[in-house]
Design an enzyme around this catalytic site. Structure first.
Site, PDB file in Angstrom:
ATOM      1  N   HIS A   1     -10.695  -2.535  11.152  1.00 44.74           N
ATOM      2  CA  HIS A   1      -9.586  -3.376  10.693  1.00 44.74           C
ATOM      3  C   HIS A   1      -9.387  -4.486  11.722  1.00 44.74           C
ATOM      4  O   HIS A   1      -8.441  -4.457  12.509  1.00 44.74           O
ATOM      5  CB  HIS A   1      -8.330  -2.495  10.564  1.00 44.74           C
ATOM      6  CG  HIS A   1      -7.189  -3.128   9.842  1.00 44.74           C
ATOM      7  ND1 HIS A   1      -5.890  -2.684   9.993  1.00 44.74           N
ATOM      8  CD2 HIS A   1      -7.131  -4.149   8.959  1.00 44.74           C
ATOM      9  CE1 HIS A   1      -5.090  -3.417   9.237  1.00 44.74           C
ATOM     10  NE2 HIS A   1      -5.811  -4.309   8.602  1.00 44.74           N
TER      11      HIS A   1
ATOM     12  N   ASP B   1      -9.417  -9.852   8.744  1.00 41.47           N
ATOM     13  CA  ASP B   1      -8.875  -8.517   8.443  1.00 41.47           C
ATOM     14  C   ASP B   1      -9.883  -7.384   8.658  1.00 41.47           C
ATOM     15  O   ASP B   1      -9.490  -6.304   9.063  1.00 41.47           O
ATOM     16  CB  ASP B   1      -8.357  -8.475   6.995  1.00 41.47           C
ATOM     17  CG  ASP B   1      -7.404  -7.314   6.735  1.00 41.47           C
ATOM     18  OD1 ASP B   1      -6.429  -7.160   7.493  1.00 41.47           O
ATOM     19  OD2 ASP B   1      -7.636  -6.547   5.781  1.00 41.47           O
TER      20      ASP B   1
ATOM     21  N   CYS C   1       0.569  -7.406  11.874  1.00 39.83           N
ATOM     22  CA  CYS C   1       0.777  -7.534  13.325  1.00 39.83           C
ATOM     23  C   CYS C   1      -0.036  -8.669  13.936  1.00 39.83           C
ATOM     24  O   CYS C   1      -0.271  -8.677  15.147  1.00 39.83           O
ATOM     25  CB  CYS C   1       0.482  -6.214  14.021  1.00 39.83           C
ATOM     26  SG  CYS C   1       1.691  -4.939  13.616  1.00 39.83           S
TER      27      CYS C   1
ATOM     28  N   TYR D   1      -1.333  -3.596  -6.978  1.00 36.55           N
ATOM     29  CA  TYR D   1      -1.088  -4.468  -5.837  1.00 36.55           C
ATOM     30  C   TYR D   1      -2.076  -4.312  -4.684  1.00 36.55           C
ATOM     31  O   TYR D   1      -2.386  -3.193  -4.262  1.00 36.55           O
ATOM     32  CB  TYR D   1       0.327  -4.227  -5.286  1.00 36.55           C
ATOM     33  CG  TYR D   1       0.775  -5.339  -4.362  1.00 36.55           C
ATOM     34  CD1 TYR D   1       0.990  -6.619  -4.866  1.00 36.55           C
ATOM     35  CD2 TYR D   1       0.948  -5.133  -3.005  1.00 36.55           C
ATOM     36  CE1 TYR D   1       1.375  -7.652  -4.041  1.00 36.55           C
ATOM     37  CE2 TYR D   1       1.348  -6.167  -2.167  1.00 36.55           C
ATOM     38  CZ  TYR D   1       1.558  -7.429  -2.696  1.00 36.55           C
ATOM     39  OH  TYR D   1       1.931  -8.449  -1.869  1.00 36.55           O
TER      40      TYR D   1
ATOM     41  N   LYS E   1      -9.575  -2.487   1.423  1.00 41.78           N
ATOM     42  CA  LYS E   1      -9.325  -1.337   2.291  1.00 41.78           C
ATOM     43  C   LYS E   1     -10.092  -0.104   1.827  1.00 41.78           C
ATOM     44  O   LYS E   1     -10.603   0.671   2.633  1.00 41.78           O
ATOM     45  CB  LYS E   1      -7.821  -1.039   2.368  1.00 41.78           C
ATOM     46  CG  LYS E   1      -7.014  -2.197   2.972  1.00 41.78           C
ATOM     47  CD  LYS E   1      -7.504  -2.533   4.335  1.00 41.78           C
ATOM     48  CE  LYS E   1      -7.118  -3.888   4.878  1.00 41.78           C
ATOM     49  NZ  LYS E   1      -5.782  -4.176   5.243  1.00 41.78           N
TER      50      LYS E   1
ATOM     51  N   SER F   1      -1.498  -3.541  10.282  1.00 44.66           N
ATOM     52  CA  SER F   1      -1.091  -4.414   9.189  1.00 44.66           C
ATOM     53  C   SER F   1       0.175  -5.194   9.564  1.00 44.66           C
ATOM     54  O   SER F   1       1.128  -4.625  10.092  1.00 44.66           O
ATOM     55  CB  SER F   1      -0.827  -3.579   7.934  1.00 44.66           C
ATOM     56  OG  SER F   1      -1.982  -2.843   7.600  1.00 44.66           O
TER      57      SER F   1
ATOM     58  N   ARG G   1       2.365 -12.107  -0.295  1.00 44.88           N
ATOM     59  CA  ARG G   1       1.034 -12.495   0.211  1.00 44.88           C
ATOM     60  C   ARG G   1       0.504 -13.741  -0.468  1.00 44.88           C
ATOM     61  O   ARG G   1       0.809 -14.016  -1.632  1.00 44.88           O
ATOM     62  CB  ARG G   1       0.042 -11.362  -0.058  1.00 44.88           C
ATOM     63  CG  ARG G   1       0.412 -10.031   0.603  1.00 44.88           C
ATOM     64  CD  ARG G   1      -0.408  -9.753   1.805  1.00 44.88           C
ATOM     65  NE  ARG G   1       0.112  -8.654   2.617  1.00 44.88           N
ATOM     66  CZ  ARG G   1      -0.482  -8.229   3.739  1.00 44.88           C
ATOM     67  NH1 ARG G   1      -1.594  -8.803   4.147  1.00 44.88           N
ATOM     68  NH2 ARG G   1       0.047  -7.257   4.436  1.00 44.88           N
TER      69      ARG G   1
ATOM     70  N   ARG H   1       0.838  -1.197   0.000  1.00 48.62           N
ATOM     71  CA  ARG H   1       0.000   0.000   0.000  1.00 48.62           C
ATOM     72  C   ARG H   1       0.875   1.250   0.000  1.00 48.62           C
ATOM     73  O   ARG H   1       1.947   1.279   0.608  1.00 48.62           O
ATOM     74  CB  ARG H   1      -0.908   0.014   1.232  1.00 48.62           C
ATOM     75  CG  ARG H   1      -2.109  -0.931   1.133  1.00 48.62           C
ATOM     76  CD  ARG H   1      -3.011  -0.795   2.347  1.00 48.62           C
ATOM     77  NE  ARG H   1      -2.354  -1.207   3.564  1.00 48.62           N
ATOM     78  CZ  ARG H   1      -1.821  -0.403   4.461  1.00 48.62           C
ATOM     79  NH1 ARG H   1      -1.889   0.909   4.303  1.00 48.62           N
ATOM     80  NH2 ARG H   1      -1.234  -0.875   5.530  1.00 48.62           N
TER      81      ARG H   1
HETATM   82  P1  GTP Z   1      -2.399  -7.680   7.476  1.00 47.05           P
HETATM   83  O1  GTP Z   1      -2.931  -8.722   6.556  1.00 47.05           O
HETATM   84  O2  GTP Z   1      -1.294  -6.873   6.866  1.00 47.05           O
HETATM   85  O3  GTP Z   1      -3.466  -6.789   8.018  1.00 47.05           O
HETATM   86  O4  GTP Z   1      -1.625  -8.447   8.682  1.00 47.05           O
HETATM   87  P2  GTP Z   1      -2.140  -9.304   9.932  1.00 47.05           P
HETATM   88  O5  GTP Z   1      -2.476  -8.415  11.062  1.00 47.05           O
HETATM   89  O6  GTP Z   1      -3.172 -10.282   9.510  1.00 47.05           O
HETATM   90  O7  GTP Z   1      -0.800 -10.078  10.361  1.00 47.05           O
HETATM   91  P3  GTP Z   1      -0.398 -11.621  10.211  1.00 47.05           P
HETATM   92  O8  GTP Z   1      -1.242 -12.516  11.064  1.00 47.05           O
HETATM   93  O9  GTP Z   1      -0.321 -11.951   8.776  1.00 47.05           O
HETATM   94  O10 GTP Z   1       1.053 -11.601  10.836  1.00 47.05           O
HETATM   95  C1  GTP Z   1       2.080 -10.771  10.340  1.00 47.05           C
HETATM   96  C2  GTP Z   1       3.435 -11.297  10.727  1.00 47.05           C
HETATM   97  O11 GTP Z   1       3.531 -11.379  12.148  1.00 47.05           O
HETATM   98  C3  GTP Z   1       3.700 -12.691  10.191  1.00 47.05           C
HETATM   99  O12 GTP Z   1       5.031 -12.760   9.752  1.00 47.05           O
HETATM  100  C4  GTP Z   1       3.487 -13.577  11.389  1.00 47.05           C
HETATM  101  O13 GTP Z   1       4.252 -14.752  11.323  1.00 47.05           O
HETATM  102  C5  GTP Z   1       3.879 -12.687  12.572  1.00 47.05           C
HETATM  103  N1  GTP Z   1       3.099 -13.025  13.787  1.00 47.05           N
HETATM  104  C6  GTP Z   1       1.762 -13.214  13.871  1.00 47.05           C
HETATM  105  N2  GTP Z   1       1.380 -13.552  15.127  1.00 47.05           N
HETATM  106  C7  GTP Z   1       2.511 -13.558  15.872  1.00 47.05           C
HETATM  107  C8  GTP Z   1       2.770 -13.826  17.257  1.00 47.05           C
HETATM  108  O14 GTP Z   1       1.888 -14.146  18.053  1.00 47.05           O
HETATM  109  N3  GTP Z   1       4.076 -13.716  17.656  1.00 47.05           N
HETATM  110  C9  GTP Z   1       5.079 -13.380  16.789  1.00 47.05           C
HETATM  111  N4  GTP Z   1       6.311 -13.287  17.256  1.00 47.05           N
HETATM  112  N5  GTP Z   1       4.866 -13.131  15.475  1.00 47.05           N
HETATM  113  C10 GTP Z   1       3.601 -13.215  15.026  1.00 47.05           C
HETATM  114  C1  SPV Z   2      -2.992  -4.468   5.193  1.00 47.94           C
HETATM  115  O1  SPV Z   2      -2.022  -3.816   4.780  1.00 47.94           O
HETATM  116  O2  SPV Z   2      -3.560  -4.222   6.287  1.00 47.94           O
HETATM  117  C2  SPV Z   2      -3.471  -5.619   4.406  1.00 47.94           C
HETATM  118  C3  SPV Z   2      -2.885  -5.823   3.091  1.00 47.94           C
HETATM  119  O3  SPV Z   2      -4.358  -6.339   4.851  1.00 47.94           O
HETATM  120  S1  SPV Z   2      -3.579  -4.813   1.865  1.00 47.94           S
HETATM  121  O4  SPV Z   2      -4.718  -5.511   1.285  1.00 47.94           O
HETATM  122  O5  SPV Z   2      -2.562  -4.564   0.847  1.00 47.94           O
HETATM  123  O6  SPV Z   2      -4.051  -3.570   2.454  1.00 47.94           O
HETATM  124 MN    MN Z   3      -4.985  -5.686   6.978  1.00 44.21          MN
END
Ligand code: GTP
Ligand code: SPV
Ligand code: MN
Length: 612
Positions: free
Chosen positions: A255, A302, A279, A226, A235, A277, A394, A87
């Site tokens: 979110h 999400d 996290c 993308y 979003k 994002s 992704r 983004r």
């Molecule tokens: P968006 O799709 O961008 O909104 O991200 P999200 O909030 O869904 O995050 P996601 O669950 O994909 O995790 C992002 C990164 O953080 C990945 O590399 C995970 O492996 C890592 N991660 C997720 N949960 C944990 C956790 O509990 N501990 C640690 N250390 N890392 C984590």
């Molecule tokens: C985020 O960035 O919070 C995502 C990926 O979930 S995107 O769809 O690119 O916004």
């Molecule tokens: Mn997201």
């Protein structure tokens, strides 16, 4: 798919070639065709045949590479232009009529001026390409008021992705009838093809605009192919435009992941969680509990739309149909349910690495193979300099393939939320879990949420910034009004006791040597169990200046092989660290001007007093 028109008369063809009698839609499609001059217009029906036609075309164009069907059935590997990987927040605009409605957290340009600028960019921009008409619905089509959108795009990659991420095609178009309101979402990669010119595998433009017109519920996106820049249901619609709809109509577009948590005794709790994002939302939403007897099922990973039910509770729906998840770090140990979802195929992997035998690989997925093709398309070995996959690479996969999918996912009423988690990525200061004392304190925790930036957006990674409710890049109006809207939920609820309890989590606290103090992933079920205990009134908590935390022994640590001293450090509330946070919070609140709800200023004063 049905092809309705040819280039020369694209604008003026009669409706019998077009699979709808929706006058507003037809007029808009013709208007945009006249402006962007595509070679042809395709109305997408969402069929299997259409998917194969699209993906075959993308393979022929070099945008997609088919993965080995024995390993990854009906799945594809995509590489973007190296400049188009996330983004673009600095190119994202909220073009409200009044700049005060965009507020301090958004870029603003006067709507007429933005439309003038972008109209010139769009003029002829689809020359040599196909314009796809993608009717889609965010949330179930059988909802009381289905939330329609139509995306016009010149990117077949976007169409294929939208088919995974949204309910899309002929059934949606039929449900729209001839006059349903819909969000107009216009997208172009901004790369016209002059006759005879060769195309590239990932067309895009250095000039990028991701513009939102909140009053007219329109989205204009240009230059990027993308993710959140181009899959406009996600979003742009489901957060930025929908947050404005929610402000106007008394609901919340957030979110947030949505999960169903069942205790060993069979008590069901629905939990929503807002983390910025990259996290941890997808991982928490699909979690495999390590605590025996607990079950987590997935409603969303999400985005959550939350409306009050007749019972005065907040009911949440996941408007999406797929997962667009961060690949690196996803593995059988961290997120086995995502791996199982992907194993069923029907997925697009973007900017990960490809193995020599036609599979995908990314950092964190076990031992690296001896040789890969990296996300640049270059040879990669474990001795190579950079990672094989872009940190924001992704997977895009149908949520209905998730083995953890909750039956309630399909229910247009959604699920009644018992708890809201706010969480960020903080190496220090923020304890593993704390509980807000009441709703206003909970809103304060959300409004002051801070997190280290990640690769999900372009820009520097690892910089701590305020990310209110994990919505900093997604609030479609003034953040101060947004906080007031959250505060007002207490009045809307009628009975405040029916509002969700609010918790603040941090899975990412580190020790002096950089190690994670808490193992995370499946072990987060231990924190969820404490939260469920708080909802039941059975789990103990102790007051600290920042909220209520589990006292020693309150978290079930049985069978956990983490050093108990680390867990203690993860839970610690350090008054010095928190005092150091205060100026940043005050500065952040100051940017809200007179739109900051007074109760939040009072909360900050109270926090300061408790830390003194
Ligand atoms: P968006 O799709 O961008 O909104 O991200 P999200 O909030 O869904 O995050 P996601 O669950 O994909 O995790 C992002 C990164 O953080 C990945 O590399 C995970 O492996 C890592 N991660 C997720 N949960 C944990 C956790 O509990 N501990 C640690 N250390 N890392 C984590
Ligand atoms: C985020 O960035 O919070 C995502 C990926 O979930 S995107 O769809 O690119 O916004
Ligand atoms: Mn997201």
């Amino acid at each position: 798919m049905s092809i309705s028109t040819t280039p020369t008369d694209a604008a003026d063809r009669v409706p019998e070639h077009e699979p709808t009698a929706h006058r507003g839609l037809l007029a808009w499609v013709r208007e945009i065709a006249r402006l962007t001059t595509p070679d042809r217009i395709v109305w997408c029906d969402g069929s299997e045949a259409e998917w194969h036609e699209l993906t075959d075309g993308l393979v022929a164009a070099g945008t997609l590479v088919r993965l080995d069907p024995a390993k990854r059935p009906n799945s594809f590997w995509a590489r973007t232009d190296p400049t188009d990987v996330a983004r673009v927040e600095e190119r994202t605009f909220i073009c409200s009529a009044d700049p005060a409605d965009a507020g301090p957290t958004n870029n603003w340009v006067e709507p007429a001026e933005m439309k003038l600028t972008m109209t010139e960019l769009y003029r002829g921009c689809m020359t040599g390409r196909t314009m796809y008409v993608v009717p889609f619905c965010m949330g179930p089509v059988d909802a009381r008021a289905p939330m329609f959108g139509v995306e016009l795009t010149d990117s077949p990659y976007v169409v294929a992705s939208m088919r995974i991420m949204t309910r899309m095609g002929a059934s949606v178009l039929a449900a729209m009838g001839d006059d349903a309101p819909f969000v107009r979402a216009l997208h172009s990669v901004g790369a016209p093809l002059e006759p005879g010119a060769a195309d590239v595998a990932w067309p895009c433009n250095d000039t990028k605009f991701i513009s939102h017109f909140p009053e007219t519920r329109e989205i204009w996106s240009y230059g990027s192919g993308y993710g959140g820049n181009s899959l406009l249901g996600k979003k742009c619609y489901a957060l930025r435009i929908a947050s404005v709809m929610g402000r106007d109509e008394g609901w919340l577009a957030e979110h947030m992941l949505i999960m169903k948590l069942t205790s060993p005794q069979g008590v069901v709790r629905y939990v929503a969680g807002a983390f910025p994002s990259a996290c941890g939302k997808t991982n928490l939403a699909m979690l495999e509990p390590t605590l025996p007897g607990w079950t987590v099922e997935t409603v969303g990973d999400d985005i959550a739309w939350m409306r009050f039910g007749d019972d005065g509770r907040l009911w949440a729906v996941n408007p999406e149909y797929g997962l667009f998840g961060v690949a690196p770090g996803t593995d059988h140990r961290t997120n086995p349910n995502a791996m199982k979802t992907l194993a069923k195929g029907n997925s697009i992997f973007t900017n990960v690495a490809r193995t020599d035998d036609g599979d995908v690989w990314w950092e964190g997925m076990g031992e690296p193979p001896a040789h890969l093709t990296d996300w640049h398309g270059d040879d990669w070995t474990p001795d190579s300099d950079g990672p094989s996959s872009h940190p924001n690479s992704r997977f895009c996969t149908p949520i209905t393939q998730a083995p953890t999918l909750a039956a309630e996912y399909h229910d247009p009423r959604g699920v009644p939320i018992d708890a809201i988690l706010f969480g960020g990525r903080r190496r220090t200061t923020v304890p593993l879990v704390s509980e807000a004392r009441d709703w206003v304190h909970g809103v304060f925790l959300g409004a002051t949420l801070s997190s280290e930036t990640t690769a999900a957006a372009t820009g520097k990674v690892g910089v701590v910034r305020r990310d209110p409710m994990a919505m900093l890049p997604f609030i479609g109006y003034h953040a101060g009004d947004y906080f007031a809207h959250w505060i007002d939920m207490e009045k809307r609820a009628g009975d405040a006791a029916k509002l969700p309890k609010v918790f603040y989590v941090n899975w990412f606290r580190r020790g002096d040597d950089g190690r994670f103090l808490w193992p995370g992933f499946g072990e987060n079920s231990r924190v969820l169990a404490w939260i469920a205990g708080r909802l039941d009134g059975t789990a103990p908590a102790v007051e600290t200046p920042v909220g209520m935390v589990p006292p020693p022994g309150a978290l079930d640590l049985s069978g956990l092989d983490t050093d108990p001293a680390d867990v203690e450090l993860a839970l610690r509330v350090d008054a010095d660290e928190w005092r150091a946070e205060l100026p940043g919070i005050a500065e952040w609140f100051a940017t809200m001007g007179d739109k900051l709800p007074a109760v939040l200023a009072t909360e900050l004063d109270a926090l300061r007093a408790r830390l003194a």
